[in-house]
Design a protein around this motif. Sequence first.
Motif, PDB file in Angstrom:
ATOM      1  N   SER A 191       8.612   2.080 -15.282  1.00  0.00           N
ATOM      2  CA  SER A 191       9.764   2.910 -14.935  1.00  0.00           C
ATOM      3  C   SER A 191      10.989   2.037 -14.673  1.00  0.00           C
ATOM      4  O   SER A 191      10.924   1.076 -13.911  1.00  0.00           O
ATOM      5  N   GLU A 229      -3.640   9.051 -10.829  1.00  0.00           N
ATOM      6  CA  GLU A 229      -3.296   7.657 -10.523  1.00  0.00           C
ATOM      7  C   GLU A 229      -2.616   7.561  -9.163  1.00  0.00           C
ATOM      8  O   GLU A 229      -2.879   6.636  -8.385  1.00  0.00           O
ATOM      9  N   ASP A 269       5.767  -0.967 -11.913  1.00  0.00           N
ATOM     10  CA  ASP A 269       4.862  -1.806 -12.696  1.00  0.00           C
ATOM     11  C   ASP A 269       4.400  -1.132 -13.979  1.00  0.00           C
ATOM     12  O   ASP A 269       4.073  -1.795 -14.970  1.00  0.00           O
ATOM     13  N   ALA A 270       4.390   0.210 -13.970  1.00  0.00           N
ATOM     14  CA  ALA A 270       3.974   0.959 -15.161  1.00  0.00           C
ATOM     15  C   ALA A 270       5.117   1.124 -16.160  1.00  0.00           C
ATOM     16  O   ALA A 270       4.935   1.738 -17.219  1.00  0.00           O
ATOM     17  N   SER A 292       3.855   0.991  -8.043  1.00  0.00           N
ATOM     18  CA  SER A 292       2.977   1.364  -9.164  1.00  0.00           C
ATOM     19  C   SER A 292       3.779   1.959 -10.318  1.00  0.00           C
ATOM     20  O   SER A 292       3.485   1.714 -11.491  1.00  0.00           O
ATOM     21  N   THR A 294       5.857   7.875 -15.178  1.00  0.00           N
ATOM     22  CA  THR A 294       4.966   6.741 -15.467  1.00  0.00           C
ATOM     23  C   THR A 294       3.670   6.760 -14.664  1.00  0.00           C
ATOM     24  O   THR A 294       2.767   5.971 -14.942  1.00  0.00           O
ATOM     25  N   VAL A 295       3.558   7.638 -13.664  1.00  0.00           N
ATOM     26  CA  VAL A 295       2.336   7.717 -12.847  1.00  0.00           C
ATOM     27  C   VAL A 295       1.836   9.154 -12.857  1.00  0.00           C
ATOM     28  O   VAL A 295       2.565  10.069 -12.465  1.00  0.00           O
TER      29      VAL A 295
END
Length: 417
Positions: A379, A347, A376-377, A373, A342-343
Motif C-alpha cells: 500500500s 489476514e 509491507d503488502a 502489514s 492490500t489486507v
Amino acid sequence: MNEKTFRRFLELFLREMRMPLQESDPPPMRPLSDLLTDDEVEGECLDLCLQHLYKYNCPCSLAAALARATADRLLQTDLSIHHLNKPVEEGADPLPQMESVKLAWLVFNRLFEVCCLWMEELPFRRRPQPYYETSIHAIKNMRRKMEDKHVIIPDFNTLFNLQVGTEQAYFGVFDGHGGVDAAVYAANHLHVNLVQQECFIQDPIEALCRAFRATDQGFVKKAKREHMRCGTTGVVTFLRGRTLYVAWLGDSQVLLVRKGQAVELMKPHKPDREDEKQRIEALGGCVIWFGTWRVNGSLSVSRAIGDSEHKPYICGEADHDVFPLDGSEDYLILACDGFWDTVNPDEAVSVVSDHLEENTGDTTMVAHKLVASARDAGSSDNITVIVVFLRDPRSPLLTAAGHVPSICVTKARIFTN
C-alpha cells in the motif's frame, strides 16, 4: 478511574498549558480550515479540545467532560464581535464567518478556565461504561499529503451531556480525496449532526443516515463559499448498549471479529458494483476503466461527502445496517481503503491474533502492526486503522461454566501514534 487520577491530570495539564493566551500568542492547535460559521463552532471546539487533551493522555471520559464544558462556555459567548466584515459574492451563502485562529484562541482560553475551576472543585464523576480499549495508528505513507481523519468518542454521553440510561460510543474513519477539507469537516461535524436529529433517541440508524445527509449538504455549501473541490468517504460505528449501528459512504470499511472470526458488516461503494453502476447510468453518468473503474472517468468511489461537481453521480446517501451484540464479539477494525486494498479480513484477524498472543493481550501496538502489514503488502496510500476492543483481550471469552460474560467493564484506554 477515580477523582485522584483526574485531579492529578488537571494539575499536570495546567502546568504544561502556560495560559491564558494573549491576543498575539499562537494557539497550541488551530482548525485546519481558515474560516468558520457559527454553526461550525461546536464541532470545531469539541475537536480542538479532544485532540489537545488526548495528546496529553487525558482519560477519555474526563476529556469528553472538559470538552463539553468548554463548548458550553464558548457557545454562551457573543461570537458576533469576531465576525469578519466581508463582501458577499453574488450567489454565495451570506453566513457570517470568523477566522479559525480566533476561534482556537477562544477555545483554549475557555479550556484553561474550566480546568482551573475543576482543580478547585471537580464536578465530574465518571459513570460505568462498556469496555472500549482503542488502538489507533495513521500514516501519510508515500502520498504527498495526509488526507485521512478519524474520530474516537468512547464516552459519547458525556461529550454531549446526554442523560440516558444506556451508554453510547462513536468511532469513525474519513478518507479525503482532492484535499483534506471534506474529511476534516465530516470528522468534526457528523457526530454533532447525529445528536441534533429529532429521531436520535428513537431511531439511531435513521439519525445516522440523516446526519450523513446533513454533513454532505453542509460541506457542499462550505465548499461553494470557500471554492473547494474535494470529497471524503466515511465509515461510522455507533454503539448503544448491546447494539451496533453502522453507516458508510464509499470504500472505508469496518470489520467485526467474533470468536476470532471475521464477520462482514458492509459492502464498499465502488463504481463497478452492479447496483451502483446501474444507479449512475440511470442518472446519465458512466463508469469507465481508467487504471481502475471510475465514475465518469474521475473518481474511484461512487458515494462520498462533498464532490459537488460530481453529484448526483457521486451520491451523498449513506448505506446502513444494525447488528445486535451478544457479548461474544472481540473487536472492530475501522480503516480506509489504503488498508483494505492490500489486507483482507482474514489476514487482518491473523495479525491481531498473533500480536495479542505475542504480547500477552497488550493492545497498545495493535493498530501499528496492522498499518505495517498494509504497507509491507504494497500500500502506498494514506493508511488509518482504529481497533476498538469490545471485551478485554486479556480475559478468556467463556467462563468455566461456558457462559458468555458481560462486556461491561469500567475501563477505557486510547492508544494513538
